[in-house]
Write a protein that holds these residues in place. Structure first.
Motif, PDB file in Angstrom:
ATOM      1  N   SER A 102       0.836  -1.194   0.000  1.00  0.00           N
ATOM      2  CA  SER A 102       0.000   0.000   0.000  1.00  0.00           C
ATOM      3  C   SER A 102       0.876   1.251   0.000  1.00  0.00           C
ATOM      4  CB  SER A 102      -0.895  -0.013   1.233  1.00  0.00           C
ATOM      5  OG  SER A 102      -1.682   1.148   1.288  1.00  0.00           O
ATOM      6  N   THR A 103       0.515   2.223  -0.858  1.00  0.00           N
ATOM      7  CA  THR A 103       1.267   3.470  -0.891  1.00  0.00           C
ATOM      8  C   THR A 103       0.497   4.610  -0.232  1.00  0.00           C
ATOM      9  OG1 THR A 103       0.483   3.918  -3.142  1.00  0.00           O
ATOM     10  CG2 THR A 103       2.650   2.880  -2.911  1.00  0.00           C
ATOM     11  N   ILE A 104      -0.822   4.670  -0.462  1.00  0.00           N
ATOM     12  CA  ILE A 104      -1.622   5.736   0.140  1.00  0.00           C
ATOM     13  C   ILE A 104      -3.104   5.408   0.012  1.00  0.00           C
ATOM     14  CG2 ILE A 104      -1.775   7.156  -1.948  1.00  0.00           C
ATOM     15  CD1 ILE A 104      -1.385   9.618  -0.049  1.00  0.00           C
ATOM     16  N   GLU A 105      -3.892   5.963   0.912  1.00  0.00           N
ATOM     17  CA  GLU A 105      -5.350   5.849   0.875  1.00  0.00           C
ATOM     18  C   GLU A 105      -5.904   7.224   0.506  1.00  0.00           C
ATOM     19  OE1 GLU A 105      -9.008   5.624   4.061  1.00  0.00           O
ATOM     20  OE2 GLU A 105      -7.196   4.479   4.507  1.00  0.00           O
ATOM     21  N   LEU A 106      -6.821   7.244  -0.476  1.00  0.00           N
ATOM     22  CA  LEU A 106      -7.479   8.474  -0.880  1.00  0.00           C
ATOM     23  C   LEU A 106      -8.980   8.327  -0.700  1.00  0.00           C
ATOM     24  CD1 LEU A 106      -5.567   9.068  -4.250  1.00  0.00           C
ATOM     25  CD2 LEU A 106      -5.026  10.017  -2.002  1.00  0.00           C
ATOM     26  N   VAL A 107      -9.649   9.432  -0.395  1.00  0.00           N
ATOM     27  CA  VAL A 107     -11.108   9.451  -0.268  1.00  0.00           C
ATOM     28  C   VAL A 107     -11.657  10.503  -1.221  1.00  0.00           C
ATOM     29  CG1 VAL A 107     -11.116   8.624   2.116  1.00  0.00           C
ATOM     30  CG2 VAL A 107     -11.011  11.082   1.663  1.00  0.00           C
ATOM     31  N   ARG A 108     -12.936  10.422  -1.503  1.00  0.00           N
ATOM     32  CA  ARG A 108     -13.571  11.403  -2.393  1.00  0.00           C
ATOM     33  C   ARG A 108     -13.318  12.802  -1.893  1.00  0.00           C
ATOM     34  NH1 ARG A 108     -15.188  10.381  -7.535  1.00  0.00           N
ATOM     35  NH2 ARG A 108     -16.062   8.325  -7.581  1.00  0.00           N
ATOM     36  N   SER A 109     -13.000  13.685  -2.822  1.00  0.00           N
ATOM     37  CA  SER A 109     -12.736  15.074  -2.493  1.00  0.00           C
ATOM     38  C   SER A 109     -13.955  15.906  -2.842  1.00  0.00           C
ATOM     39  CB  SER A 109     -11.532  15.569  -3.290  1.00  0.00           C
ATOM     40  OG  SER A 109     -11.350  16.941  -3.101  1.00  0.00           O
ATOM     41  N   GLU A 110     -14.191  16.947  -2.079  1.00  0.00           N
ATOM     42  CA  GLU A 110     -15.304  17.853  -2.340  1.00  0.00           C
ATOM     43  C   GLU A 110     -15.008  18.765  -3.521  1.00  0.00           C
ATOM     44  OE1 GLU A 110     -18.280  17.808  -0.782  1.00  0.00           O
ATOM     45  OE2 GLU A 110     -17.538  16.047   0.275  1.00  0.00           O
ATOM     46  N   ASP A 111     -13.727  18.931  -3.859  1.00  0.00           N
ATOM     47  CA  ASP A 111     -13.342  19.839  -4.956  1.00  0.00           C
ATOM     48  C   ASP A 111     -13.533  19.210  -6.295  1.00  0.00           C
ATOM     49  OD1 ASP A 111     -12.697  21.685  -3.062  1.00  0.00           O
ATOM     50  OD2 ASP A 111     -10.584  21.136  -3.007  1.00  0.00           O
TER      51      ASP A 111
END
Length: 111
Positions: A102-111
């Motif tokens: 795993s390198t990184i976790e991302l979540v939905r962005s509001e932008d």
């Protein structure tokens, strides 16, 4: 007459991935997956670009083909460019590298 917007249940798996994603721990780290299969990301220092495809068997394939080369401050890790795939885990986009680490976790962005 307005065109109805498809609900999440009518989107294809790849359409559901389109949009902006960001790190919950560092909002400067972001990745945008475009509907045309291109992507652009920012790791807090450099901008990366490339293409994405999938999901295929649950895996999203990432290919970073270009990046800016600014000198980054100590502590900025180029996690996006080190990633070559991703999987959706709940509401998160989990990126991983060539060794499936795993390198990184991302979540939905509001932008």
């Amino acid at each position: 007459m307005p065109t109805p917007t498809p609900s999440a249940s009518t989107l294809s798996p790849s359409d559901a991935l389109v949009g902006a994603w960001a790190s919950p721990d560092d909002p400067d780290v972001s990745l945008t997956l475009n509907a045309d299969g291109t992507m652009v990301g920012f790791d807090g220092c450099n901008t990366q670009s490339g293409t994405w495809s999938g999901p295929n068997g649950g895996t999203i394939y990432l290919e970073f083909t270009g990046q800016t080369e600014r000198g980054c401050p100590e502590g900025v890790v180029p996690v996006l460019a080190a990633s070559d795939g991703a999987m959706v885990d709940g509401g998160a986009l989990m990126l991983f590298g060539p060794t499936d680490a795993s390198t990184i976790e991302l979540v939905r962005s509001e932008d």
